[in-house]
Design a protein around this motif. Structure first.
Motif, PDB file in Angstrom:
ATOM      1  N   MET A   1      -9.622  -9.493 -12.940  1.00 35.86           N
ATOM      2  CA  MET A   1     -10.197  -8.719 -11.758  1.00 35.86           C
ATOM      3  C   MET A   1     -10.490  -7.193 -12.419  1.00 35.86           C
ATOM      4  SD  MET A   1      -9.429  -9.880  -8.690  1.00 35.86           S
ATOM      5  CE  MET A   1     -10.349 -11.301  -9.489  1.00 35.86           C
ATOM      6  N   PHE A   2     -11.529  -7.431 -13.237  1.00 37.91           N
ATOM      7  CA  PHE A   2     -11.987  -6.381 -14.297  1.00 37.91           C
ATOM      8  C   PHE A   2     -12.414  -5.294 -13.298  1.00 37.91           C
ATOM      9  CE2 PHE A   2     -15.926  -4.328 -16.211  1.00 37.91           C
ATOM     10  CZ  PHE A   2     -15.415  -3.969 -17.125  1.00 37.91           C
ATOM     11  N   GLY A   3     -12.058  -4.146 -13.828  1.00 40.92           N
ATOM     12  CA  GLY A   3     -12.535  -2.786 -13.194  1.00 40.92           C
ATOM     13  C   GLY A   3     -12.173  -2.646 -11.629  1.00 40.92           C
ATOM     14  N   SER A   4     -10.992  -3.065 -11.148  1.00 37.22           N
ATOM     15  CA  SER A   4     -10.459  -2.949  -9.974  1.00 37.22           C
ATOM     16  C   SER A   4      -9.074  -2.516  -9.567  1.00 37.22           C
ATOM     17  CB  SER A   4     -10.941  -4.249  -9.217  1.00 37.22           C
ATOM     18  OG  SER A   4     -10.168  -5.345  -9.159  1.00 37.22           O
ATOM     19  N   LYS A   5      -8.731  -2.134  -8.676  1.00 39.90           N
ATOM     20  CA  LYS A   5      -7.431  -1.949  -8.408  1.00 39.90           C
ATOM     21  C   LYS A   5      -6.589  -3.017  -8.160  1.00 39.90           C
ATOM     22  CE  LYS A   5      -5.984   1.321  -5.244  1.00 39.90           C
ATOM     23  NZ  LYS A   5      -5.720   2.212  -4.369  1.00 39.90           N
ATOM     24  N   TYR A   6      -7.219  -4.191  -8.109  1.00 38.31           N
ATOM     25  CA  TYR A   6      -6.325  -5.467  -7.718  1.00 38.31           C
ATOM     26  C   TYR A   6      -5.772  -5.827  -9.056  1.00 38.31           C
ATOM     27  CZ  TYR A   6      -8.968  -6.415  -3.361  1.00 38.31           C
ATOM     28  OH  TYR A   6      -9.479  -6.344  -2.260  1.00 38.31           O
ATOM     29  N   ALA A   7      -6.194  -5.302 -10.293  1.00 39.59           N
ATOM     30  CA  ALA A   7      -5.580  -5.672 -11.480  1.00 39.59           C
ATOM     31  C   ALA A   7      -4.119  -4.907 -11.541  1.00 39.59           C
ATOM     32  CB  ALA A   7      -6.159  -5.492 -12.668  1.00 39.59           C
ATOM     33  N   ASP A   8      -3.934  -3.696 -10.763  1.00 39.78           N
ATOM     34  CA  ASP A   8      -2.606  -3.191 -10.789  1.00 39.78           C
ATOM     35  C   ASP A   8      -1.984  -2.790  -9.504  1.00 39.78           C
ATOM     36  OD1 ASP A   8      -4.115   0.181 -11.772  1.00 39.78           O
ATOM     37  OD2 ASP A   8      -4.113  -1.253 -10.018  1.00 39.78           O
ATOM     38  N   ARG A   9      -2.058  -3.541  -8.420  1.00 37.88           N
ATOM     39  CA  ARG A   9      -1.857  -3.444  -7.375  1.00 37.88           C
ATOM     40  C   ARG A   9      -0.783  -4.726  -6.560  1.00 37.88           C
ATOM     41  NH1 ARG A   9      -2.198   1.170  -8.044  1.00 37.88           N
ATOM     42  NH2 ARG A   9      -2.982   3.029  -7.003  1.00 37.88           N
ATOM     43  N   LEU A  10      -0.142  -5.672  -7.562  1.00 38.28           N
ATOM     44  CA  LEU A  10       0.372  -6.715  -7.326  1.00 38.28           C
ATOM     45  C   LEU A  10       1.458  -6.330  -6.166  1.00 38.28           C
ATOM     46  CD1 LEU A  10       1.509  -8.416 -10.563  1.00 38.28           C
ATOM     47  CD2 LEU A  10      -0.092  -9.087  -8.872  1.00 38.28           C
ATOM     48  N   PRO A  11       1.449  -7.018  -4.953  1.00 44.00           N
ATOM     49  CA  PRO A  11       2.271  -6.598  -3.751  1.00 44.00           C
ATOM     50  C   PRO A  11       3.921  -6.169  -4.098  1.00 44.00           C
ATOM     51  CG  PRO A  11       0.637  -8.362  -3.234  1.00 44.00           C
ATOM     52  CD  PRO A  11       0.638  -8.139  -4.789  1.00 44.00           C
ATOM     53  N   ILE A  12       4.251  -7.147  -4.984  1.00 48.12           N
ATOM     54  CA  ILE A  12       5.786  -6.652  -5.342  1.00 48.12           C
ATOM     55  C   ILE A  12       5.896  -5.559  -5.710  1.00 48.12           C
ATOM     56  CG2 ILE A  12       5.669  -7.858  -7.471  1.00 48.12           C
ATOM     57  CD1 ILE A  12       8.333  -8.196  -4.718  1.00 48.12           C
ATOM     58  N   GLY A  13       5.089  -4.744  -6.296  1.00 49.23           N
ATOM     59  CA  GLY A  13       5.097  -3.726  -7.295  1.00 49.23           C
ATOM     60  C   GLY A  13       5.914  -3.507  -8.439  1.00 49.23           C
ATOM     61  N   THR A  14       6.602  -2.412  -8.816  1.00 46.28           N
ATOM     62  CA  THR A  14       7.142  -2.487 -10.280  1.00 46.28           C
ATOM     63  C   THR A  14       8.591  -2.193  -9.956  1.00 46.28           C
ATOM     64  OG1 THR A  14       6.930  -0.069 -10.747  1.00 46.28           O
ATOM     65  CG2 THR A  14       5.024  -1.766 -11.272  1.00 46.28           C
ATOM     66  N   GLU A  15       9.517  -2.745 -10.942  1.00 49.67           N
ATOM     67  CA  GLU A  15      10.842  -2.306 -11.026  1.00 49.67           C
ATOM     68  C   GLU A  15      11.085  -0.815 -10.854  1.00 49.67           C
ATOM     69  OE1 GLU A  15      15.051  -3.625 -13.273  1.00 49.67           O
ATOM     70  OE2 GLU A  15      12.934  -4.117 -14.046  1.00 49.67           O
ATOM     71  N   GLU A  16      10.449  -0.238 -11.678  1.00 50.44           N
ATOM     72  CA  GLU A  16      10.567   1.309 -11.682  1.00 50.44           C
ATOM     73  C   GLU A  16      10.286   1.785 -10.470  1.00 50.44           C
ATOM     74  OE1 GLU A  16       9.183   5.230 -13.944  1.00 50.44           O
ATOM     75  OE2 GLU A  16       8.356   3.358 -14.821  1.00 50.44           O
ATOM     76  N   SER A  17       9.275   1.634  -9.453  1.00 51.28           N
ATOM     77  CA  SER A  17       8.660   1.879  -8.364  1.00 51.28           C
ATOM     78  C   SER A  17       9.636   1.502  -7.176  1.00 51.28           C
ATOM     79  CB  SER A  17       7.440   1.693  -7.967  1.00 51.28           C
ATOM     80  OG  SER A  17       6.970   2.142  -6.721  1.00 51.28           O
ATOM     81  N   ILE A  18      10.282   0.317  -7.446  1.00 46.79           N
ATOM     82  CA  ILE A  18      11.002   0.147  -6.420  1.00 46.79           C
ATOM     83  C   ILE A  18      12.518   0.754  -6.396  1.00 46.79           C
ATOM     84  CG2 ILE A  18      12.488  -2.167  -5.450  1.00 46.79           C
ATOM     85  CD1 ILE A  18      10.433  -3.949  -6.897  1.00 46.79           C
ATOM     86  N   LYS A  19      12.899   1.074  -7.656  1.00 45.41           N
ATOM     87  CA  LYS A  19      14.042   1.879  -7.583  1.00 45.41           C
ATOM     88  C   LYS A  19      13.931   3.217  -7.389  1.00 45.41           C
ATOM     89  CE  LYS A  19      16.033  -0.672 -11.404  1.00 45.41           C
ATOM     90  NZ  LYS A  19      16.546  -0.842 -12.934  1.00 45.41           N
ATOM     91  N   ASN A  20      12.669   3.787  -7.518  1.00 40.35           N
ATOM     92  CA  ASN A  20      12.646   5.316  -7.561  1.00 40.35           C
ATOM     93  C   ASN A  20      11.493   5.806  -6.591  1.00 40.35           C
ATOM     94  OD1 ASN A  20      14.529   5.723  -9.601  1.00 40.35           O
ATOM     95  ND2 ASN A  20      12.886   4.653 -10.890  1.00 40.35           N
TER      96      ASN A  20
END
Length: 946
Positions: free
Chosen positions: A202-221
């Motif tokens: 997904m070169f050059g797009s937000k799709y590369a870093d917006r997986l719906p599940i998110g990140t562990e750090e974000s879910i916690k905080n």
């Protein structure tokens, strides 16, 4: 642009010499026709049975009256917003919002929603659900419609989902644990590798870093403000659609939508709902990722389109989509032939042109699953087949067969158009709102394909690939347990295929019929009828029995099964172990001298399939057919009895695929846990064949397996055959006399043998350490031998559902310790009376003991006190609701009438099912809990490696 091309082309043509005048005039007319079609191509209509409207606040709605199943409506809330719209401080909150809508809204406080729906028979997870993607969030609610109050509640629920989540701080914090467990459950080798290759895909797009599940750090905080901001920004009426399909009048549903959704406030100064795409790139990106825990090796090729896709709007667009689908079918037919070769280059392989993670960008994609060290071989095979098509195109026979298959599938859909369940219809309207996919209805599609398909030429389909393959915008992804391919080898393969010597595909002619020697007509010697079940049975002169039930549930469906007692229970221990891993490969040889590739070609435009099996206590068939193709199913059955091919090369191909698929399977913690638990519970079983291995496949005895197959299918006289669906009774009788009565009947009347071995029971513990992710899996199993009693069996099944309800409350909602748990109670009578009660759930390693104790305590509580009235009522209503829908399906009746004979079940049970369920008492549930769940349990635990 089209007009300019038109003028240039005309000028070029008119400059030709006078001798070409007639050709010029002809060409001008052809060009004019094409241009007119392109400019004036009509838009694809909308199915007139669907009512589409828009409220003044911007909410779109879709409504369709559909009476199958009766007294039920499928409701959906579709939101044109997903994780792609998250700000940097909101990773995962789109998905988290989905969770919060089940955990406290304006009209349903925390847990009230699930509790209410369970009280009317709607199951959490199985019925009530939701999903979040990059660009959308969809809420799913099937609701009974036979009660006005229930219907109103359903609309009140989805109205609350449309912006009334309370998002209280305490509830958010409690739900973090549940979402973290969902995140944990998804972690593994594949997710680790995906995180590395996604930026290239997904070169050059937000799709590369917006997986719906998110990140562990974000879910916690993530902050409370960030999720509230997401709801405010994106849960708004102009981005919403309400879809209602079911057994209610359209006007009534429209009034409900207006009543409950007209007050959704319009957003002031709404944020722009941007569309996101991906960047083009000249270079070829190669991602080679390895993880020792991945069970499979895979190859993916992507030739990403240079421009964003446009929706299919016009008839010309639709025609182009048909051309592409024909191309896809034809290249995949070739790839199927490759995977069935003696030394297949891959286990599975397919190609298609379609969507990527980016909503508006499509790509030509090829994928293959290979052996652990066979990725380069698989890559080359995919490249070569695309290159072969590019150079030489397809053959006319391939196109003709593809067209027949398209029409056969559409004809089946067309005939069943008024018999579709609402749950199978509603998704199309969700897609129309979110992705602008056309919804003209199956009648229009059927009619339009009849008109369009004859005009599609081989040249058109051959030209498709010219627009698919190029040197830029390419991504090749190689994943597996180890790195055995280099980037240089991948790039060399891409270049080498362009000049590699390839031969055109050979399309061999095949016979028109499977049957080469017509069987002689047999006789019907007996007839009986069960008026209670509306079934009829006739006995054939060889002893075989045929039972059937004519239904109107589907216009174009007949389901089929057959059995004879025996199976591998009649094999010696040595025979069983020698043939266990060969039996599945027997039918890959084909029948009557035809290979499975030949059979696939012969079946073009036909819908019929019979699949023989040899099981533990029986052998038989499963299958289905369109009524018009029922004779082909009978032919297959006849030939599987009499003319199964013996082909060493086909057997070797099947074994090689199985070994490749097996590959690194046991490196996966979950597969390894399954094996270890199975080995543990069958340690003293002399007939236990165990988990497959390369060594076991290599030792598989084809000759003996083939011999035993012939023995098991030597006597058709002790087989029982069952048919359910839209049956022409005279035709069925004629086909049975011709293809079944003509089979050998030896009156062997075999029965199965019951092994003396019994699996372990009582208190045992097995702990397995495997995997590096911090996640565990827990299994609690109560099992043993018993005398079958149908009242106990129903109570025990209900006990499983009651404990499941309690564990959702305790483990998920109260503790936030699991994302989901599974509980099941079953008492079976074959091959001997036995019971099994199991609980399983994934969780954090540090929570294993605590959550296990909670689960066991819930069982002990039912043993001591019985279930609550509320939980028993929920279980009863869910079972009755499921049964009410099941009795309108052919599959239910096929299993029922078979098991009356196979399991010696009572034919009247289905008629008084609701009465039997309603008669269950708390004492009945407590009784089976005391009887079966007080003698210890087997505890299996998967922990990560220390």
């Amino acid at each position: 642009m089209k007009k300019i091309l038109y003028i240039v082309l005309l000028t070029s043509i008119m400059a030709s010499c006078d001798s070409q005048k007639k050709a010029v005039e002809k060409k001008i007319k052809e060009v004019e026709k094409v241009v007119k079609e392109e400019v004036k191509s009509p838009e694809i209509p909308i199915d007139p049975s669907v009512k589409i409207g828009k409220l003044s606040n911007g909410i779109t709605y879709y409504i369709k009256n559909n009476g199958k199943p009766a007294d039920k409506v499928e409701l959906r809330l579709a939101i044109n917003a997903g994780s792609i719209l998250e700000d940097n401080d909101q990773l995962g909150v789109a998905h988290f919002m989905e969770h919060m809508n089940f955990n406290g809204t304006k009209n349903f406080k925390k847990n009230e929603l699930i509790n209410y729906l369970q009280s009317i028979g709607v199951k959490f997870g199985a019925d009530l659900n939701a999903y979040t993607g990059f660009d959308q969030t969809v809420y799913i609610l099937p609701i009974p419609s036979d009660d006005e109050a229930k219907l109103d509640k359903g609309f009140q629920i989805i109205r609350d989902w449309a912006g009334n989540a309370l998002l209280e701080e305490k509830d958010i914090d409690e739900e973090r644990g549940v979402v973290l467990e969902e995140y944990r459950s998804r972690r593994g080798a594949d997710s680790r590798m995906m995180e590395k290759y996604l930026p290239k895909m997904m070169f050059g797009s937000k799709y590369a870093d917006r997986l719906p599940i998110g990140t562990e750090e974000s879910i916690k905080n993530f902050s409370y403000e960030s999720i509230r901001r997401f709801q405010k920004d994106w849960y708004r009426p102009d981005l919403m659609a309400v879809i209602a399909v079911g057994d209610v009048d359209v006007a009534q549903l429209e009034n409900k939508i207006k009543k409950y959704f007209s007050d959704v406030p319009v957003s002031k100064n709404p944020r722009e709902r941007k569309s996101f795409s991906i960047k083009n790139h000249k270079e070829t990106f190669v991602a080679i990722e390895a993880d020792k825990e991945t069970p499979f090796a895979r190859v993916q090729l992507m030739y990403k389109d240079r421009e964003d896709a446009t929706p299919t709007k016009t008839v010309l667009d639709y025609r182009n989509s048909i051309v592409q689908s024909l191309f896809t079918q034809m290249i995949n037919n070739r790839l199927d032939e490759l995977r069935n070769a003696e030394n297949p280059p891959f286990v599975f392989g397919f190609s298609y042109h379609g969507g990527t993670y980016a909503r508006n960008r499509e790509a030509y994609q090829s994928q293959a699953t290979t052996s652990a060290d066979g990725q380069l071989k698989g890559l080359n095979a995919l490249l070569e087949e695309s290159e072969r098509v590019k150079r030489f195109g397809f053959k006319k026979g391939e196109l003709d067969r593809a067209k027949k298959n398209v029409m056969a599938r559409l004809e089946k859909s067309y005939k069943n158009r008024d018999k579709n369940e609402s749950g199978r219809i509603v998704g199309a309207y969700v897609s129309n709102f979110l992705d602008e996919r056309p919804i003209p209805g199956v009648a229009w599609r059927f009619d339009m394909n009849k008109k369009i398909l004859p005009s599609i030429t081989l040249e058109e389909v051959n030209n498709v690939i010219q627009d698919y393959i190029y040197d830029d915008n390419r991504v090749i992804i190689i994943t597996g347990p180890k790195k055995v391919v280099t980037e240089a080898q991948v790039l060399n393969a891409l270049e080498a295929v362009k000049t590699k010597e390839l031969k055109p595909y050979e399309d061999k002619e095949v016979a028109a019929s499977l049957i080469t020697n017509e069987p002689s007509m047999g006789k019907i010697t007996g007839f009986s009828e069960n008026k209670e079940l509306s079934t009829k049975t006739f006995t054939l002169e060889n002893g075989a029995k045929v039972t059937y039930k004519k239904t109107d549930f589907k216009n174009d469906e007949i389901l089929f099964t057959a059995y004879s007692y025996g199976g591998t229970s009649l094999y010696t221990d040595e025979e069983l172990k020698a043939t266990s891993f060969a039996n599945g490969a027997l039918t890959d040889a084909g029948i009557n001298g035809y290979t499975i590739s030949d059979m696939s070609k012969m079946m073009s435009g036909k819908i019929a399939n019979a699949r023989p099996y040899i099981g533990g206590i029986s052998e038989g068939f499963n299958g289905s057919a369109s009524p018009k193709d029922l004779e082909i199913l009978f032919q297959q059955v006849h030939l599987y009895f009499t003319a199964l091919n013996k082909d060493e090369k086909a057997f070797k191909s099947s074994i090689n695929k199985n070994k490749s698929f097996l590959g690194n399977l046991l490196a996966s913690p979950n597969f390894f846990f399954q094996k270890e638990m199975s080995d543990f519970m069958n340690a003293d079983n002399p007939r236990y064949t165990g988990f497959p291995s390369v060594e076991k496949y290599d030792a598989a005895d084809y000759d003996l397996a083939y011999k035993k197959y012939k023995e098991r299918f030597a006597d058709a006289g002790d087989f029982n055959f069952y048919f359910v669906g839209n049956i022409d009774e005279r035709k069925l009788a004629r086909l049975a006399m011709k293809y079944i009565a003509s089979l050998p009947g030896k009156n062997s009347n075999e029965n199965y043998k019951v092994s003396d071995f019994r699996p372990i029971k009582g208190s045992h513990t097995k702990v397995v350490n495997k995997g590096k992710d911090p996640k565990s899996n827990v299994r609690i199993i109560y099992q043993g031998e018993t005398e079958y009693d149908k009242k106990e069996a129903l109570a025990f099944k209900s006990l499983g559902e009651i404990i499941g309800i309690k564990l959702t409350e305790k483990l998920r909602e109260q503790e936030g310790g699991v994302y989901s748990s599974r509980t099941r109670g079953n008492i079976s009578k074959m091959p001997y009376g036995r019971y099994n009660f199991s609980i399983s759930f994934p969780c954090a390693p540090e929570n294993v003991e605590k959550l296990k104790n909670i689960a066991v305590k819930e069982i002990e509580n039912v043993v001591k006190n019985g279930p609550t009235d509320e939980d028993l009522s929920k279980t009863k209503k869910a079972q009755i609701l499921d049964h009410k829908e099941s009795v309108k399906r052919n599959r239910y009746w096929l299993n029922l009438i078979k098991n009356i004979d196979y399991m010696k079940n009572d034919a009247s049970d289905t008629m008084n099912f609701e009465e039997r369920v309603n008669a269950l008492t708390k004492a009945d549930i407590q009784k089976v809990a005391k009887k079966y769940l007080t003698d210890g349990y087997i505890l299996g635990i998967l922990n990560p490696e220390k």
